[in-house]
Design an enzyme around this catalytic site. Structure first.
Site, PDB file in Angstrom:
ATOM      1  N   LYS A 125       6.639 -23.003 -22.747  1.00  0.00           N
ATOM      2  CA  LYS A 125       6.148 -24.357 -22.478  1.00  0.00           C
ATOM      3  C   LYS A 125       7.310 -25.352 -22.532  1.00  0.00           C
ATOM      4  CE  LYS A 125       1.924 -26.442 -22.418  1.00  0.00           C
ATOM      5  NZ  LYS A 125       0.581 -25.990 -22.147  1.00  0.00           N
ATOM      6  N   LYS A 207       1.882 -10.940 -11.639  1.00  0.00           N
ATOM      7  CA  LYS A 207       0.879 -10.559 -12.637  1.00  0.00           C
ATOM      8  C   LYS A 207      -0.375 -11.424 -12.431  1.00  0.00           C
ATOM      9  CE  LYS A 207      -0.099 -10.893 -17.510  1.00  0.00           C
ATOM     10  NZ  LYS A 207       0.130 -11.496 -18.779  1.00  0.00           N
ATOM     11  N   LYS A 210      -4.629 -16.557 -14.782  1.00  0.00           N
ATOM     12  CA  LYS A 210      -5.285 -17.790 -14.332  1.00  0.00           C
ATOM     13  C   LYS A 210      -4.261 -18.901 -14.113  1.00  0.00           C
ATOM     14  CE  LYS A 210      -6.900 -18.882 -18.982  1.00  0.00           C
ATOM     15  NZ  LYS A 210      -6.394 -17.625 -19.564  1.00  0.00           N
TER      16      LYS A 210
HETATM   17  P1  ADP Z   1      -4.291 -15.228 -18.418  1.00  0.00           P
HETATM   18  O1  ADP Z   1      -2.897 -14.720 -18.113  1.00  0.00           O
HETATM   19  O2  ADP Z   1      -5.171 -15.205 -17.199  1.00  0.00           O
HETATM   20  O3  ADP Z   1      -4.257 -16.585 -19.111  1.00  0.00           O
HETATM   21  P2  ADP Z   1      -4.859 -14.232 -21.047  1.00  0.00           P
HETATM   22  O4  ADP Z   1      -3.448 -14.554 -21.453  1.00  0.00           O
HETATM   23  O5  ADP Z   1      -5.969 -15.093 -21.570  1.00  0.00           O
HETATM   24  O6  ADP Z   1      -4.924 -14.201 -19.439  1.00  0.00           O
HETATM   25  O7  ADP Z   1      -5.115 -12.709 -21.390  1.00  0.00           O
HETATM   26  C1  ADP Z   1      -6.214 -12.189 -22.089  1.00  0.00           C
HETATM   27  C2  ADP Z   1      -6.029 -10.697 -22.243  1.00  0.00           C
HETATM   28  O8  ADP Z   1      -6.000 -10.074 -20.964  1.00  0.00           O
HETATM   29  C3  ADP Z   1      -4.721 -10.304 -22.932  1.00  0.00           C
HETATM   30  O9  ADP Z   1      -4.969  -9.214 -23.817  1.00  0.00           O
HETATM   31  C4  ADP Z   1      -3.812  -9.904 -21.806  1.00  0.00           C
HETATM   32  O10 ADP Z   1      -2.875  -8.919 -22.205  1.00  0.00           O
HETATM   33  C5  ADP Z   1      -4.799  -9.327 -20.785  1.00  0.00           C
HETATM   34  N1  ADP Z   1      -4.293  -9.590 -19.434  1.00  0.00           N
HETATM   35  C6  ADP Z   1      -4.255 -10.782 -18.798  1.00  0.00           C
HETATM   36  N2  ADP Z   1      -3.763 -10.676 -17.552  1.00  0.00           N
HETATM   37  C7  ADP Z   1      -3.450  -9.355 -17.388  1.00  0.00           C
HETATM   38  C8  ADP Z   1      -2.911  -8.596 -16.292  1.00  0.00           C
HETATM   39  N3  ADP Z   1      -2.597  -9.160 -15.124  1.00  0.00           N
HETATM   40  N4  ADP Z   1      -2.743  -7.259 -16.484  1.00  0.00           N
HETATM   41  C9  ADP Z   1      -3.092  -6.653 -17.652  1.00  0.00           C
HETATM   42  N5  ADP Z   1      -3.612  -7.326 -18.704  1.00  0.00           N
HETATM   43  C10 ADP Z   1      -3.802  -8.649 -18.592  1.00  0.00           C
END
Ligand code: ADP
Length: 341
Positions: A125, A207, A210
């Protein structure tokens, strides 16, 4: 589906307790499903476990009350629709267990600021030139409290979150050393990372996240789902030419859904030529639709009965608070905090 995962015994031989938090900061996507939720569903009825929707964490970035409320209930609906059985485990709201913020405070007092300054999310950030609020700075502490307040020993997390479990392990060890060296109160939890969990690519090949706006929602359907699948970035190899499945984003997603036989069949079609990316996208679309068909039906039914969903969360919260109190009582005593109620 993978077999039941094996859990590592913890260093301190506390009983195995699985805990995990789910952030309600957006619509859950395929990356969340394959990286986290699928493992949660696999584990939830095998062990004593606590799964909570971390709305305090979400508040560090999502400060829109209506959206926060909506996403919170959506996460509960998603988990229940995807097979979480509330008679086997506990699903509840982080904000229903005030002991979590109490334990966070105790942890603040034993955490060097320099350790938090090394936090990946915080550093990202700041590197982006954004101002991080104190909540984001202290995020790993709240996460540690989330795990330890239930005596969590195993934490299913994505490989990207290993650092936060490290901070949690440090805090547990430091608390025990400082306040409970003879009879450790807090277990030293293990990150529980499935070896075969790949990073799920998003529609643009990065990757799926969101924050990149490249997600496919678990419960997307119809035109919206089709539009997203059709927008997945591929190279421009002509339909009739052979293609390499191993460098294709569509194939990476197909691999997550297809049985071994089906995956090999599609890989062979890629290599043979005459199978275009349009075909691959249609196959992916069918696989997504089939895989979540039952869950989609269940979710539709649950949406009409939010009272039931609230009842599940309330009952889970009772269990969560009881377990948290079991841990907090000796924690307060060890730290010399007198309470008179
Ligand atoms: P985002 O990146 O959409 O904000 P989060 O950080 O809230 O997602 O991730 C929530 C969970 O989902 C975590 O345990 C994270 O490791 C898993 N996760 C999120 N995106 C991926 C991805 N593209 N591939 C594998 N695991 C993911």
């Amino acid at each position: 589906m993978p077999a039941t995962p094996e859990l590592k015994p913890t260093e301190t031989n506390f009983p195995a307790i699985v805990v995990s938090g789910i952030q309600p900061s957006g619509t859950l996507h395929l990356g969340n499903y394959f990286g986290a939720i699928r493992q949660h569903i696999l584990l939830h009825d095998q062990f004593q476990s606590y799964f909570f929707i971390v709305n305090y964490h979400a508040l560090t970035t999502l400060q829109d009350p209506e959206a926060l409320k909506k996403y919170t209930i959506d996460v509960a609906l998603d988990y229940l629709a995807l097979g979480f059985d509330p008679s086997k485990s506990n699903l509840f709201l982080q904000s229903d267990v005030p002991q979590v913020t109490e334990l966070s405070w105790i942890f603040y007092t034993i955490t060097p600021v320099s350790q938090l300054e090394k936090g990946v999310s915080f550093k990202d950030k700041v590197a982006q030139g954004l101002t991080a609020n104190a909540g984001l700075f202290n995020y790993p502490i709240l996460q540690a409290a989330d795990i330890l307040v239930y005596g969590g020993t195993q934490v299913p997390v994505g490989a990207d979150q290993k650092q936060n479990v490290e901070i949690c392990r440090d805090l547990a060890a430091r608390f025990n050393d400082r306040f409970a060296s003879e009879n450790p109160i807090l277990p030293i939890p293990e990150p529980y990372i499935l070896d075969d969990v790949a990073v799920v690519p998003g529609t643009d090949g990065r990757k799926m996240s969101k924050s990149y706006g490249n997600t496919i929602g678990i419960f997307d359907e119809g035109k919206e789902l089709k539009k997203k699948v059709m927008s997945i970035v591929t190279d421009s190899t002509p339909l009739e030419d052979p293609k390499d499945p191993d460098t294709c984003n569509v194939f990476a997603l197909i691999s997550l859904f297809a049985s071994d036989d089906r995956r090999e069949e599609i890989a062979a079609a890629y290599r043979a030529g005459g199978y275009g990316y349009g075909h691959a996208k249609n196959d992916l679309l069918s696989l997504i639709t089939e895989t979540f068909a039952e869950a989609r039906e269940r979710r539709r039914t649950l949406e009409t009965d939010t009272d039931y969903v609230i009842d599940v969360l309330r009952a889970g919260g009772v269990q969560g608070r009881e377990q948290a109190e079991r841990i907090m009582e000796p924690v307060r005593t060890a730290a010399g905090l007198i309470t008179t109620y």
